[in-house]
Motif scaffolding. Structure first.
Motif, PDB file in Angstrom:
ATOM      1  N   ILE A 166      31.846  -6.491 -19.124  1.00 48.58           N
ATOM      2  CA  ILE A 166      30.849  -6.808 -18.113  1.00 48.58           C
ATOM      3  C   ILE A 166      29.504  -6.867 -18.828  1.00 48.58           C
ATOM      4  CG2 ILE A 166      29.698  -6.088 -15.987  1.00 48.58           C
ATOM      5  CD1 ILE A 166      32.585  -6.743 -15.506  1.00 48.58           C
ATOM      6  N   VAL A 167      28.823  -8.002 -18.712  1.00 44.43           N
ATOM      7  CA  VAL A 167      27.570  -8.202 -19.445  1.00 44.43           C
ATOM      8  C   VAL A 167      26.547  -8.860 -18.521  1.00 44.43           C
ATOM      9  CG1 VAL A 167      26.483  -9.156 -21.514  1.00 44.43           C
ATOM     10  CG2 VAL A 167      28.921  -8.565 -21.555  1.00 44.43           C
ATOM     11  N   LYS A 168      25.377  -8.261 -18.403  1.00 42.40           N
ATOM     12  CA  LYS A 168      24.311  -8.873 -17.610  1.00 42.40           C
ATOM     13  C   LYS A 168      23.827 -10.151 -18.290  1.00 42.40           C
ATOM     14  CE  LYS A 168      22.558  -4.632 -15.489  1.00 42.40           C
ATOM     15  NZ  LYS A 168      21.382  -3.726 -15.348  1.00 42.40           N
ATOM     16  N   PRO A 169      23.293 -11.103 -17.512  1.00 41.07           N
ATOM     17  CA  PRO A 169      22.889 -12.396 -18.080  1.00 41.07           C
ATOM     18  C   PRO A 169      21.950 -12.298 -19.269  1.00 41.07           C
ATOM     19  CG  PRO A 169      22.865 -12.511 -15.695  1.00 41.07           C
ATOM     20  CD  PRO A 169      23.129 -11.079 -16.045  1.00 41.07           C
ATOM     21  N   GLU A 170      21.003 -11.381 -19.213  1.00 44.67           N
ATOM     22  CA  GLU A 170      20.022 -11.286 -20.301  1.00 44.67           C
ATOM     23  C   GLU A 170      20.598 -10.723 -21.593  1.00 44.67           C
ATOM     24  OE1 GLU A 170      19.417  -7.603 -17.618  1.00 44.67           O
ATOM     25  OE2 GLU A 170      19.907  -9.758 -17.406  1.00 44.67           O
ATOM     26  N   LYS A 171      21.807 -10.180 -21.528  1.00 38.01           N
ATOM     27  CA  LYS A 171      22.436  -9.596 -22.719  1.00 38.01           C
ATOM     28  C   LYS A 171      23.550 -10.474 -23.280  1.00 38.01           C
ATOM     29  CE  LYS A 171      20.151  -5.622 -22.600  1.00 38.01           C
ATOM     30  NZ  LYS A 171      19.241  -5.191 -23.683  1.00 38.01           N
ATOM     31  N   ARG A 172      23.883 -11.539 -22.600  1.00 32.10           N
ATOM     32  CA  ARG A 172      25.056 -12.334 -22.990  1.00 32.10           C
ATOM     33  C   ARG A 172      24.931 -12.897 -24.405  1.00 32.10           C
ATOM     34  NH1 ARG A 172      28.607 -13.824 -18.923  1.00 32.10           N
ATOM     35  NH2 ARG A 172      29.162 -15.747 -20.000  1.00 32.10           N
ATOM     36  N   GLU A 173      23.782 -13.432 -24.732  1.00 33.33           N
ATOM     37  CA  GLU A 173      23.624 -14.033 -26.051  1.00 33.33           C
ATOM     38  C   GLU A 173      23.727 -12.987 -27.159  1.00 33.33           C
ATOM     39  OE1 GLU A 173      23.589 -16.789 -28.853  1.00 33.33           O
ATOM     40  OE2 GLU A 173      23.738 -17.169 -26.678  1.00 33.33           O
ATOM     41  N   LYS A 174      23.162 -11.817 -26.935  1.00 32.09           N
ATOM     42  CA  LYS A 174      23.245 -10.759 -27.944  1.00 32.09           C
ATOM     43  C   LYS A 174      24.693 -10.306 -28.142  1.00 32.09           C
ATOM     44  CE  LYS A 174      20.322  -7.521 -28.431  1.00 32.09           C
ATOM     45  NZ  LYS A 174      19.451  -6.322 -28.207  1.00 32.09           N
ATOM     46  N   VAL A 175      25.430 -10.175 -27.052  1.00 31.43           N
ATOM     47  CA  VAL A 175      26.834  -9.770 -27.171  1.00 31.43           C
ATOM     48  C   VAL A 175      27.644 -10.861 -27.877  1.00 31.43           C
ATOM     49  CG1 VAL A 175      28.934  -9.261 -25.858  1.00 31.43           C
ATOM     50  CG2 VAL A 175      26.756  -8.216 -25.196  1.00 31.43           C
ATOM     51  N   ARG A 176      27.356 -12.097 -27.528  1.00 31.43           N
ATOM     52  CA  ARG A 176      28.090 -13.195 -28.173  1.00 31.43           C
ATOM     53  C   ARG A 176      27.804 -13.233 -29.676  1.00 31.43           C
ATOM     54  NH1 ARG A 176      29.133 -19.016 -25.312  1.00 31.43           N
ATOM     55  NH2 ARG A 176      30.586 -19.843 -26.867  1.00 31.43           N
ATOM     56  N   GLN A 177      26.576 -12.984 -30.060  1.00 30.09           N
ATOM     57  CA  GLN A 177      26.238 -12.951 -31.484  1.00 30.09           C
ATOM     58  C   GLN A 177      26.905 -11.770 -32.170  1.00 30.09           C
ATOM     59  OE1 GLN A 177      21.971 -13.014 -31.829  1.00 30.09           O
ATOM     60  NE2 GLN A 177      21.783 -15.119 -31.080  1.00 30.09           N
ATOM     61  N   ALA A 178      26.967 -10.629 -31.486  1.00 28.90           N
ATOM     62  CA  ALA A 178      27.574  -9.440 -32.078  1.00 28.90           C
ATOM     63  C   ALA A 178      29.061  -9.643 -32.355  1.00 28.90           C
ATOM     64  CB  ALA A 178      27.378  -8.245 -31.152  1.00 28.90           C
ATOM     65  N   LEU A 179      29.705 -10.503 -31.541  1.00 29.35           N
ATOM     66  CA  LEU A 179      31.129 -10.794 -31.731  1.00 29.35           C
ATOM     67  C   LEU A 179      31.333 -12.252 -32.135  1.00 29.35           C
ATOM     68  CD1 LEU A 179      32.654  -8.874 -28.677  1.00 29.35           C
ATOM     69  CD2 LEU A 179      32.310  -8.063 -31.007  1.00 29.35           C
ATOM     70  N   SER A 180      30.435 -12.749 -32.955  1.00 28.70           N
ATOM     71  CA  SER A 180      30.470 -14.164 -33.333  1.00 28.70           C
ATOM     72  C   SER A 180      31.704 -14.537 -34.135  1.00 28.70           C
ATOM     73  CB  SER A 180      29.214 -14.523 -34.143  1.00 28.70           C
ATOM     74  OG  SER A 180      29.133 -13.729 -35.318  1.00 28.70           O
ATOM     75  N   ASP A 181      32.389 -13.546 -34.722  1.00 27.48           N
ATOM     76  CA  ASP A 181      33.606 -13.850 -35.474  1.00 27.48           C
ATOM     77  C   ASP A 181      34.840 -13.900 -34.571  1.00 27.48           C
ATOM     78  OD1 ASP A 181      32.975 -11.179 -35.131  1.00 27.48           O
ATOM     79  OD2 ASP A 181      34.079 -10.501 -36.895  1.00 27.48           O
ATOM     80  N   LEU A 182      34.664 -13.682 -33.261  1.00 26.67           N
ATOM     81  CA  LEU A 182      35.756 -13.805 -32.306  1.00 26.67           C
ATOM     82  C   LEU A 182      35.522 -15.022 -31.416  1.00 26.67           C
ATOM     83  CD1 LEU A 182      36.258 -10.126 -31.052  1.00 26.67           C
ATOM     84  CD2 LEU A 182      37.390 -11.287 -32.956  1.00 26.67           C
ATOM     85  N   ALA A 183      36.608 -15.652 -30.977  1.00 26.54           N
ATOM     86  CA  ALA A 183      36.498 -16.801 -30.080  1.00 26.54           C
ATOM     87  C   ALA A 183      36.155 -16.316 -28.674  1.00 26.54           C
ATOM     88  CB  ALA A 183      37.806 -17.582 -30.069  1.00 26.54           C
ATOM     89  N   PHE A 184      35.164 -16.958 -28.062  1.00 27.16           N
ATOM     90  CA  PHE A 184      34.753 -16.643 -26.698  1.00 27.16           C
ATOM     91  C   PHE A 184      35.489 -17.559 -25.730  1.00 27.16           C
ATOM     92  CE2 PHE A 184      31.878 -17.945 -23.188  1.00 27.16           C
ATOM     93  CZ  PHE A 184      31.849 -16.740 -22.487  1.00 27.16           C
ATOM     94  N   MET A 185      35.987 -16.995 -24.622  1.00 25.89           N
ATOM     95  CA  MET A 185      36.709 -17.790 -23.623  1.00 25.89           C
ATOM     96  C   MET A 185      36.059 -17.619 -22.249  1.00 25.89           C
ATOM     97  SD  MET A 185      40.731 -17.739 -22.446  1.00 25.89           S
ATOM     98  CE  MET A 185      40.611 -16.208 -21.503  1.00 25.89           C
ATOM     99  N   PRO A 186      35.477 -18.691 -21.696  1.00 26.87           N
ATOM    100  CA  PRO A 186      34.961 -18.607 -20.318  1.00 26.87           C
ATOM    101  C   PRO A 186      36.095 -18.284 -19.355  1.00 26.87           C
ATOM    102  CG  PRO A 186      34.197 -20.606 -21.426  1.00 26.87           C
ATOM    103  CD  PRO A 186      35.258 -20.019 -22.298  1.00 26.87           C
ATOM    104  N   LEU A 187      35.760 -17.565 -18.297  1.00 23.67           N
ATOM    105  CA  LEU A 187      36.783 -17.117 -17.360  1.00 23.67           C
ATOM    106  C   LEU A 187      36.271 -17.244 -15.933  1.00 23.67           C
ATOM    107  CD1 LEU A 187      39.651 -15.756 -17.582  1.00 23.67           C
ATOM    108  CD2 LEU A 187      38.481 -13.604 -17.093  1.00 23.67           C
TER     109      LEU A 187
END
Length: 360
Positions: free
Chosen positions: A325-346
């Motif tokens: 669960i990630v608030k909108p303002e934190k999404r980019e930071k979380v995505r960068q922190a896990l940039s070596d993993l594939a992100f899947m919209p849901l």
């Protein structure tokens, strides 16, 4: 609130015989070709209390939701022109002469259960890989049974589909799994699933108010760990630990009720929802030694440090998808922190297994 009581798993032998021969269902015209679409699922709380080792002691409960990722199954009568009476396409292709020769356990037992005679062609494809913690095997079982019933010209209820899939996976194939995945796939939507003595299942569809579930899903982030692990390899150990984990499992069951309350009061409090997911993950990882790995723990810690409110590993454990669960303002930071993993919209799926063709 509507509660749906599903068919008892301890069906009388004569009832099972009726199922095999099609006399237990309303009939329509048989179809030459059928395509079904069956959703995968994510569970928010209560996973593990859908196992008989727990619900035969006291009631279990799981809060889960169907998602917009699917298993598609096509069934058609195979042409006599081909050299093989049975062709089965999935991650591999099987071309065999008899049903007993089929190596795909679920496909073989579904065909035997419903007395499907060759020649037959079955093809399946999914939106995510197998063994990734989103209920894919059970969705395939539900989707294939649905397609085979429609192929025979039979209309079947969601509860019957779920119980037939449970019968095949748990009773016939002796998989050490629970019953939540089959019900999530058959019913769709957001449900509190309650599991009683001898496997009785009660489905409580949750009323969606003012787009609350869509709002929740818009703040979920899913990351693919790149590791696949069949649920049985983890659940076998978890089942053997049930007696010493009863207090933990009771708390996880109670958390499903508490999380339901969070979802029923829009707007959903993302911080409380994230904290509840995190607490559940901390309990779940103690149930068996292979639920998590040092690599998964590092990914989880990085997401939390980047601002995620909380999360969990989907499914039995050992691999699959990490959900946060990630608030909108934190999404980019979380995505960068896990940039070596594939992100899947849901997204959220309100429907369970459906026949796409023939329509109507």
């Amino acid at each position: 609130m509507e509660t749906i009581t599903a068919i008892e798993p301890s069906l009388m032998p004569e009832t099972m015989e009726e199922v095999r021969h099609g006399s237990a269902y309303a009939h329509a015209r048989p179809a030459n070709i059928v395509v079904t679409r069956t959703p995968l699922r994510v569970s928010f709380a209560g996973g593990g209390t859908d196992l008989p080792d727990f619900y035969d002691v006291e009631e279990g409960a799981v809060l889960s939701a169907a998602v917009d990722k699917y298993v598609y199954v096509t069934v058609k009568r195979h042409s006599d022109i081909f050299n093989e009476p049975i062709r089965l396409n999935y991650s591999r292709t099987e071309q065999v002469k008899t049903i007993n020769e089929i190596e795909n356990n679920i496909a073989r037992e579904c065909l035997k259960f419903l007395n499907i005679e060759p020649p037959i062609f079955i093809s399946t494809v999914a939106d995510v890989p197998a063994s990734t913690g989103m209920g894919g095997s059970s969705a395939f079982a539900v989707g294939l049974l649905h397609a085979l019933h429609a192929f025979r010209g039979e209309r079947v209820t969601a509860g019957q589909l779920a119980e037939e899939a449970c019968h095949i996976e748990i009773e016939i194939l002796s998989e050490p799994i629970g019953k939540q995945d089959q019900y999530a796939a058959a019913f769709g939507g957001l449900n509190l699933l309650r599991f009683g003595h001898l496997g009785r299942v009660m489905v409580e569809p949750q009323r969606v108010v003012n787009g609350s579930v869509a709002y929740l899903f818009s703040n979920i982030m899913m990351f693919w760990t790149g590791h696949q692990r069949p649920a049985a390899s983890v659940l076998t150990e978890q089942k053997s630990n049930t007696s010493r984990n009863l207090d933990t499992l009771r708390q996880m069951r109670d958390d499903a009720y508490e999380m339901r309350a969070l979802c029923s009061s829009p707007p959903i409090d993302l911080e409380r929802m994230g904290s509840a997911l995190h607490a559940g993950w901390e309990m779940k990882r103690r149930l068996a030694s292979r639920i998590t790995t040092s690599e998964i723990d590092r990914y989880y810690a990085r997401a939390m440090e980047a601002g995620a409110e909380g999360g969990k590993l989907c499914g039995a454990g050992g691999g699959g998808f990490l959900m946060f669960i990630v608030k909108p303002e934190k999404r980019e930071k979380v995505r960068q922190a896990l940039s070596d993993l594939a992100f899947m919209p849901l997204g959220y799926e309100v429907h369970g297994s459906r026949v796409l063709y023939p329509s109507g």
